[in-house]
Design an enzyme around this catalytic site. Sequence first.
Site, PDB file in Angstrom:
ATOM      1  N   LYS A 259       0.825  -1.202   0.000  1.00  0.00           N
ATOM      2  CA  LYS A 259       0.000   0.000   0.000  1.00  0.00           C
ATOM      3  C   LYS A 259       0.861   1.254   0.000  1.00  0.00           C
ATOM      4  O   LYS A 259       0.507   2.272  -0.596  1.00  0.00           O
ATOM      5  CB  LYS A 259      -0.916  -0.003   1.221  1.00  0.00           C
ATOM      6  CG  LYS A 259      -1.923  -1.146   1.233  1.00  0.00           C
ATOM      7  CD  LYS A 259      -2.684  -1.191   2.550  1.00  0.00           C
ATOM      8  CE  LYS A 259      -3.568  -2.424   2.638  1.00  0.00           C
ATOM      9  NZ  LYS A 259      -4.243  -2.544   3.941  1.00  0.00           N
ATOM     10  N   ARG A 260       1.997   1.184   0.675  1.00  0.00           N
ATOM     11  CA  ARG A 260       2.870   2.353   0.769  1.00  0.00           C
ATOM     12  C   ARG A 260       3.756   2.508  -0.452  1.00  0.00           C
ATOM     13  O   ARG A 260       4.350   3.551  -0.666  1.00  0.00           O
ATOM     14  CB  ARG A 260       3.753   2.246   2.026  1.00  0.00           C
ATOM     15  CG  ARG A 260       2.960   2.288   3.326  1.00  0.00           C
ATOM     16  CD  ARG A 260       3.901   2.200   4.521  1.00  0.00           C
ATOM     17  NE  ARG A 260       3.180   2.240   5.785  1.00  0.00           N
ATOM     18  CZ  ARG A 260       3.758   2.148   6.975  1.00  0.00           C
ATOM     19  NH1 ARG A 260       5.084   2.018   7.055  1.00  0.00           N
ATOM     20  NH2 ARG A 260       3.041   2.186   8.074  1.00  0.00           N
TER      21      ARG A 260
END
Length: 489
Positions: A259-260
Amino acid sequence: MTAVRTRFAPSPTGSLHVGNARIAVLNWAVARHHGGAFVVRIEDTDAERNVAGAERALLRDLDWLGLDRDEGPAADDEPEAGPHGPYRQSGRMALYRSRTDELLASGHAYRCFCSQEALEAERARAIDRGRAPRYAGTCRTLDAERAADRAGAGEPHIVRLATPGRGEVVVEDLIRGSVVFDAAEIGDFVLVRTDGLPTYNFAVVVDDLDMAITHVIRGAGHLSNTPHQLLIYAALRAQPPVFAHAPTVLGPDRRKLSKREGARPLAALREEGLHPDAVVNYLSLLGWSSPSGDEVLERERIVREVTLDRLNAGDVVFDEDKMRWLSGQHIQRMPLDALAAAVRPYVAGSAAEPLLDGPFETALSAIRSHLTAFSEAPAHLAPLLGPQGSEAQARVAALAHDEAALRVLDAVRARLTGLEAWRSGEIQAALKAAGKDVGAAGPALYLPVRVALTGEEHGPPLADVAVVQGRETVLERLKGPVRTGASGC
């Protein structure tokens, strides 16, 4: 043979992205391949990280992908499906306590009263000495009854597993073979925290045992957790499941996809209108391949052909362009009425909306080869209604000053005027005949006609464009540039 049972166990801490959706696809496909059960479990014990609405979004993403679950939590107020619920860890605390009591009673676990300050000091000493931090076992020799009394009096404590402290822990992995870990490096790790919540490794073992999971298929990042879990299985005198740790998915920069780190959420792909079968198709190919070498695979074929022995151990790179290409291939295979239903919500409210009340499926058939996502349809459909925007209008106006183009348009208009049937085949033949009339072929023939009708230099077959626009509109647009030229002289 025991029925195959796989599970997908996300945490409701955010959106489901392509990296962890790929694990869901593998678990679902393997379960379906063996005629087994696909279980979804929500690991929500980390209340501080849970995001409101994330669980509902996760389930909606799985539904969009078509990964139907045999057991798991239900969205909204519907009942859970399956005999092994609750399927949210937050509802399974009594089971974790029962298993903790079992391990304490058998001597395979013990209560630890060491303060956080003492543990941090111990950790710092180990690092200073160049050794891996490992609990020294200070509380392991405490009298169990006295420890229980202290706990009953409310003294803060954790519960640790009493590990062997020597020898090897061997993970037999279907993808990686035998992976050996030194038991001496593991130490007596935590099973239950001071707040009474189970750690990940403990909860996942208890859940997988209770839910009769036979195959744990997950990312390679979990491989380091597996020896801890095997030690818990041994302490519980339970048979562990089969483990398969799929290759890590990397981004284009070869950093782990997360996600990052730029992993696209499934919700974004759904909103953009990528074909869900194509997303399943692509995610299945991250580390796995069909024995045939084919890449465009319907989900039924994936289920029929998938086997864990065809999964590679090496890292794989996520390629969004390839996923989009596959989406285009799946769109091409859709029945036209199904494609129309999928595209209609994107066309409504766009410049192409008038086509919904006209020859919509004919128009859609003309442009479908250009689509890699349903959301792209309005941009390709709108020019069928005529030139859109100032740039398109400028191209049309420029035709008035191109004598060769005007001759082509006159010839095409003359040929089309005499057509009895306004059908694609007849229109295409008339275009070719007009080209012979003026000695034009290829771009010299088709480009002026396309610009006159759509304002664009590229697009679907001209005969299809003419069918959609209709006889009167086409004939009018073919003489439009001539009038402009006359008025400009």
